[in-house]
Design a protein around this motif. Structure first.
Motif, short mmCIF file in Angstrom:
data_model
loop_
_atom_site.label_atom_id
_atom_site.label_comp_id
_atom_site.label_asym_id
_atom_site.label_seq_id
_atom_site.Cartn_x
_atom_site.Cartn_y
_atom_site.Cartn_z
N UNK A 1 -18.91 1.19 -8.51
CA UNK A 1 -19.01 1.84 -9.82
C UNK A 1 -17.76 1.57 -10.65
N UNK A 2 -17.86 1.89 -11.95
CA UNK A 2 -16.71 1.71 -12.84
C UNK A 2 -15.65 2.75 -12.53
N UNK A 3 -14.42 2.41 -12.81
CA UNK A 3 -13.30 3.31 -12.58
C UNK A 3 -12.00 2.55 -12.77
N UNK A 4 -10.91 3.18 -12.46
CA UNK A 4 -9.61 2.53 -12.52
C UNK A 4 -8.94 2.71 -11.17
N UNK A 5 -8.89 1.63 -10.40
CA UNK A 5 -8.47 1.68 -9.01
C UNK A 5 -6.97 1.51 -8.86
N UNK A 6 -6.22 2.34 -9.55
CA UNK A 6 -4.77 2.29 -9.53
C UNK A 6 -4.25 2.96 -10.77
#
Length: 200
Positions: A76-81
């Protein structure tokens, strides 16, 4: 699919073509075998992150341009950091002791990854990009050791920034959780008055 829904479909099974009937029975069997979460249940928390960090990756207390936004599912979409404000050429430092597991280019961007010491199996791994590496795979690094410099291109921020990530295996975690509260606080340190001693 719960038992009530499956039972409600039973009268219609003889009228279905054989292939459709087999597909439905397969789905029902798999759904029956998979435990369903209770209503209102929450997802299990990720691995515990020890506060082993002893330095910010850039600067002393950089501005967080974009925070950690964990995706709802692996794809899924997101910000991994998190993105930290940093000018081109700024020194990038290891936040904790570890061993460089990767130093090279990925999709045209310089990336440095460090496996952190004494953080379990698999070890926690920090990533920094876009970085022009000054270390090689296998190098041991101390907290605060320079691992490279921020590259002028390759950033996904409007202005140059450093993307800092944290993983446990393939699970992304919040990199800020590596830093103890005293290191995360902004502003200068203040000395508290000692009780019973008059101020000068």
């Amino acid at each position: 699919m719960n038992a009530q829904r499956f039972t409600a479909l039973l009268p219609f099974l003889p009228s279905l073509p054989m292939l459709s009937m087999l597909s439905l029975l397969t789905v029902a069997t798999v759904a029956w075998a998979v435990p369903q979460p209770a209503p209102g249940a929450r997802a299990l928390p990720g691995p515990t992150v020890p506060a082993v960090g002893r330095a910010w990756p850039v600067g002393t207390r950089p501005a967080v341009v974009r925070g950690w936004e964990p995706p709802a599912s692996p794809y899924a979409r997101g910000h991994r950091g998190i993105d930290l404000s940093a000018p081109p050429g700024a020194a990038v430092r290891a936040v904790a002791a570890g061993r460089v597991s990767f130093a090279g280019r990925v999709a045209g961007r310089g990336v440095v990854s460090v496996e952190l010491s004494a953080t379990g199996v698999p070890p926690l791994r920090t990533t920094y990009e876009p970085v022009r590496a000054s270390v090689r795979k296998g190098d041991e690094v101390a907290p605060g050791a320079v691992v490279g410099t921020v590259e002028p291109t390759g950033s996904h921020c409007a202005r140059t920034c450093l993307h800092w990530g944290l993983l446990s295996g393939r699970t992304y975690l919040d990199p800020l959780s590596l830093l103890p509260p005293w290191l995360r606080r902004s502003g200068p340190s203040r000395l508290l008055p000692v009780l019973g001693v008059p101020l000068p």
